[in-house]
Scaffold this motif. Structure first.
Motif, PDB file in Angstrom:
ATOM      1  N   LEU A  55      11.114  -0.584  -0.065  1.00 15.72           N
ATOM      2  CA  LEU A  55      10.726  -1.812  -0.763  1.00 15.72           C
ATOM      3  C   LEU A  55      11.944  -2.696  -1.015  1.00 15.72           C
ATOM      4  CD1 LEU A  55       8.200  -0.338  -3.360  1.00 15.72           C
ATOM      5  CD2 LEU A  55       7.653  -1.680  -1.330  1.00 15.72           C
ATOM      6  N   ALA A  56      13.053  -2.101  -1.413  1.00 16.66           N
ATOM      7  CA  ALA A  56      14.259  -2.892  -1.677  1.00 16.66           C
ATOM      8  C   ALA A  56      14.803  -3.512  -0.403  1.00 16.66           C
ATOM      9  CB  ALA A  56      15.313  -1.998  -2.333  1.00 16.66           C
ATOM     10  N   ASP A  57      14.766  -2.768   0.694  1.00 13.93           N
ATOM     11  CA  ASP A  57      15.272  -3.278   1.971  1.00 13.93           C
ATOM     12  C   ASP A  57      14.471  -4.493   2.418  1.00 13.93           C
ATOM     13  OD1 ASP A  57      16.807  -3.265   4.367  1.00 13.93           O
ATOM     14  OD2 ASP A  57      15.152  -2.241   5.378  1.00 13.93           O
ATOM     15  N   VAL A  58      13.162  -4.376   2.379  1.00  7.30           N
ATOM     16  CA  VAL A  58      12.294  -5.485   2.800  1.00  7.30           C
ATOM     17  C   VAL A  58      12.470  -6.687   1.882  1.00  7.30           C
ATOM     18  CG1 VAL A  58       9.900  -6.195   3.062  1.00  7.30           C
ATOM     19  CG2 VAL A  58      10.630  -3.962   3.897  1.00  7.30           C
ATOM     20  N   THR A  59      12.521  -6.443   0.580  1.00  7.40           N
ATOM     21  CA  THR A  59      12.596  -7.537  -0.389  1.00  7.40           C
ATOM     22  C   THR A  59      13.921  -8.288  -0.290  1.00  7.40           C
ATOM     23  OG1 THR A  59      11.181  -6.271  -1.891  1.00  7.40           O
ATOM     24  CG2 THR A  59      12.427  -8.089  -2.830  1.00  7.40           C
TER      25      THR A  59
END
Length: 738
Positions: free
Chosen positions: A652-656
């Motif tokens: 989630l952090a990578d995509v965001t």
């Protein structure tokens, strides 16, 4: 119940759990073996040629004292007697009938017939003058009014056949019960109840005091002695049964001999009590294997191990793997042998020096180190249960009680908590002082629990310090073994990997600076989010730092590393571009294995894109091949989807973070809306289906992402130009990343 057992069998890794059960059985057997050597018995009256010290604690029965107790119980037990109801009525009728017969004998012939009757009844020849004297009404009234009431009253209270029948029970007294009503009364003094002989003597004295002729006194006294009968009969059968029940219910006289207790000193004369203790010690030493103890230890250990297989119904916990079971069994076996070895050595030292106190050495066993080692590599519930098993088996091996069990258990939890809250090895070394103080406090509490102050204060305080030191030393020594042999990634290893001077991170910084910067931001995002949802924040942060190391080989193919240069994807087909991008997860996994990042970090590198599709190149391929649409699977990452909370948070952090770089004028509201959109998109694609993240967790993660990114897109104050004008402040926007 069926649901519980179904959970057990579905979560049962056969070989790993079988190994743990084998360790449980082996430790149970070792804990049931008597390792002390048998000693000889010195008879009472002899001089002891050596010191005799108890090498183990044991209970033994003092048979002589038990027999004396039973004898005392028998002597103090009251005699149970049965009392006849209304005995005075029969006596009164018989005396009245005698007076009636005398009054009816009006003629000489009647008196002779009466005399013959009295001879048969009273078994004695009665003179005629006695009959004539007793026939006077005045004499009969005196007997009826002054003697008979006292006799009848005594008959109602009770008369024994013979006092000698109750004298053996004089210490216990009498229990007199009515035959008809069953009412009972207790008499402590057996002499308070007269027997027939004593009653007759009392009646004779009362008759002598009456002003009546002696012939009448003689006849009346003879008649009363014949008519009197005992009204209380001892019931020996019921009394003996009651005594037998009392003896059976009474416990034998037991004596406790403590381990290390000096039974007899060399040169002393052996007493009978000391001989009994030595005989009991020899009897205990001959029991080389205690089967009931073995079964009890094995059953308790097995039940504790089952706790590793069953989780609460509404609580999703990571399963205990085969590797975990083997690791728990190995550590359990090694550390449980330490108190057993200490006990064996202590027995030898006690035999050489009776002043040696082996009980103090149990506090030097470094069980706290093993508990901290469990906490480093196992989930919280698993490491608590493993620590519980460790405390149980170490207490069994030490042949101690609940006080030492609590000391081992809480000491292990204390060291585990201190270890999990340290951020460096130096901080862990500094935790020696609070660990020692905490262990000393536990020792004080358990000593008071066991019944009072200890007379081995300095010795046991020293042993506690030694135990704390070895707990930390063994933890340092065994943590690398757990990493290399079992493949765990301990907290110490994660703290080492956080060092930005690691070779692979330096290579990433030099060859792919944009990716390196992206990884730093993602690491900050996941750390805050993981702490908020109860995930392993240290593992998340480390995995975020290394999640894109697979981009090192082809850094120029990733937009964050293209600084005003041509895009190499312009010369490639969409499928080839997608293949290059997809390969970075596989290459990152290989680099993780090569640099020994650990399976947890390597798995997150492999899973951080899940099975998502590279939409940009897929849409580009659709535009170029409208007639023959490309296969979506050619543009999809191989997966697997994230399997843990930590992997899901990193994804989630990578995509965001990557998508937020393309925002124009990112206000707080626009940034929060973008974060929510990206999180919902990942969830809608099913990428989080195999993690334990809930809707609430995702919402909390979004809030923490927003806090970090809001700081990255903060406003700056514009400095005035040389012309003196004040330009408008603009947000600092990082370079866009596709």
């Amino acid at each position: 119940m069926q649901l519980v057992w179904r959970r057990v069998f579905t979560r049962l890794p056969d070989r790993g759990y079988a190994f743990l059960l084998l360790v449980v059985v082996a430790l149970s057997a070792l804990g049931s073996i008597n390792f002390s050597a048998p000693s000889s018995v010195i008879l009472a009256g002899e001089i002891a040629p050596r010191d005799v010290v108890a090498e183990q604690s044991f209970l033994f029965e003092d048979k002589a004292a038990t027999a004396a107790r039973k004898k005392a119980l028998r002597q103090s037990h009251p005699l149970i007697c049965d009392q006849i109801v209304a005995p005075e009525e029969l006596f009164h009728r018989e005396v009245r009938q005698l007076f009636i017969d005398i009054n009816k004998a009006a003629t000489e012939e009647d008196r002779q017939a009466l005399r013959q009757h009295l001879l048969e009844t009273l078994n004695e020849d009665i003179p005629m003058e006695s009959i004539t004297a007793l026939a006077e009404p005045r004499v009969q009234d005196l007997f009826l009014n002054r003697v008979m009431p006292n006799i009848e009253q005594q008959l109602r209270e009770g008369v024994l056949p013979d006092m000698r029948m109750v004298l053996p029970y004089k210490e216990g007294g009498l229990i007199i019960r009515s035959i008809t009503s069953g009412e009972e009364r207790v008499l402590q003094d057996v002499y308070s109840v007269p027997d027939l002989k004593a009653l007759e003597l009392s009646i004779s004295r009362a008759i002598k005091e009456l002003p009546v002729p002696n012939p009448a006194k003689k006849l009346f006294a003879l008649a009363v002695s014949r008519y009197l009968r005992p009204t209380i009969a001892p019931n020996y059968d019921i009394t003996n049964k009651s005594i037998e029940q009392l003896e059976q219910s009474s416990e034998p006289v037991m004596h406790l001999v403590q381990r290390g207790e000096l039974i007899i000193r060399q040169g002393q004369k052996v007493t009978r009590e000391q001989q009994i203790k030595m005989q009991a010690l020899l009897k205990e030493q001959k029991k080389r294997f205690d089967t009931p103890r073995f079964l009890g230890i094995a059953m308790c250990g097995t039940l504790l191990s089952l706790g590793l297989l069953v989780s609460p119904c509404r609580l999703q916990l990571p399963p205990v793997t085969r590797r975990d079971f083997i690791f728990i069994g190995a550590v359990l076996f090694f550390f449980s042998l330490l108190p057993l070895a200490i006990m064996v050595v202590s027995n030898k030292l006690t035999a050489v020096s009776p002043t040696f106190t082996p009980e103090s050495l149990v506090y030097a066993v470094p069980t706290a180190g093993a508990a901290a080692l469990f906490a480093l590599v196992l989930p919280i519930r698993s490491h608590i249960l493993a620590g519980l098993m460790l405390a149980f088996f170490c207490t069994v091996m030490s042949q101690a009680g609940v006080g030492l069990f609590i000391f081992y258990l809480l000491g292990g939890l204390l060291n585990a908590s201190l270890t999990l809250h340290t951020s460096s090895r130096r901080a862990f070394v500094k935790s020696f002082v609070p660990l020692t103080l905490g262990m000393f406090t536990l020792w004080l509490a358990t000593t008071l629990l066991d019944g009072g102050s200890s007379n081995r204060f300095l010795t046991e305080a020293f042993c506690i310090g030694i135990g704390s030191f070895f707990a930390m030393t063994l933890l340092f020594a065994l943590a690398p073994i757990a990493e290399s042999v079992f493949g765990y990634t301990t907290r110490f290893r994660l703290m080492e990997l956080m060092n930005l001077e690691q070779p692979i991170l330096r290579e990433l910084m030099l060859n792919a600076p944009g990716t390196y910067h992206h990884s730093l931001i993602v690491a900050n995002m996941v750390e805050a989010a993981a702490e908020a949802v109860g995930a392993n924040s240290l593992l998340c942060k480390v995995a975020a730092l290394y999640h894109d190391i697979g981009k090192i080989a082809k850094a120029q193919y990733f937009i964050e590393n293209q600084f005003n240069t041509s895009n190499p994807h312009d010369r490639l087909t969409p499928s080839m571009s997608a293949l290059i991008l997809i390969s970075h997860t596989k290459q990152g996994e290989e680099l993780g294995i090569q640099h020994r990042l650990g399976p947890e970090v390597t798995e997150i590198i492999r899973q951080h894109h899940g099975s998502s599709v590279i939409r940009y190149f897929y849409q580009k391929a659709l535009a170029l091949n409208e007639a023959i649409p490309p296969a979506e699977e050619d543009f999809r990452y191989p997966g697997p989807k994230p399997q843990t909370k930590e992997a899901g948070i990193v994804m989630l952090a990578d995509v965001t973070e990557a998508s937020s770089r393309a925002l124009h004028d990112p206000t707080h509201g626009k940034l929060r809306a973008h974060i929510d959109t990206m999180l919902k998109k990942v969830y809608a694609e099913g990428q989080l289906d195999e993690t334990d993240l809930t809707f609430r967790d995702i919402d909390i993660i979004g809030e923490n992402f927003h806090k970090v990114l809001r700081g990255m897109f903060h406003q700056r104050i514009a400095y005035p130009s040389q012309s003196g004008s004040m330009p408008v402040a603009t947000p600092a926007t990082p370079a866009p990343k596709a």
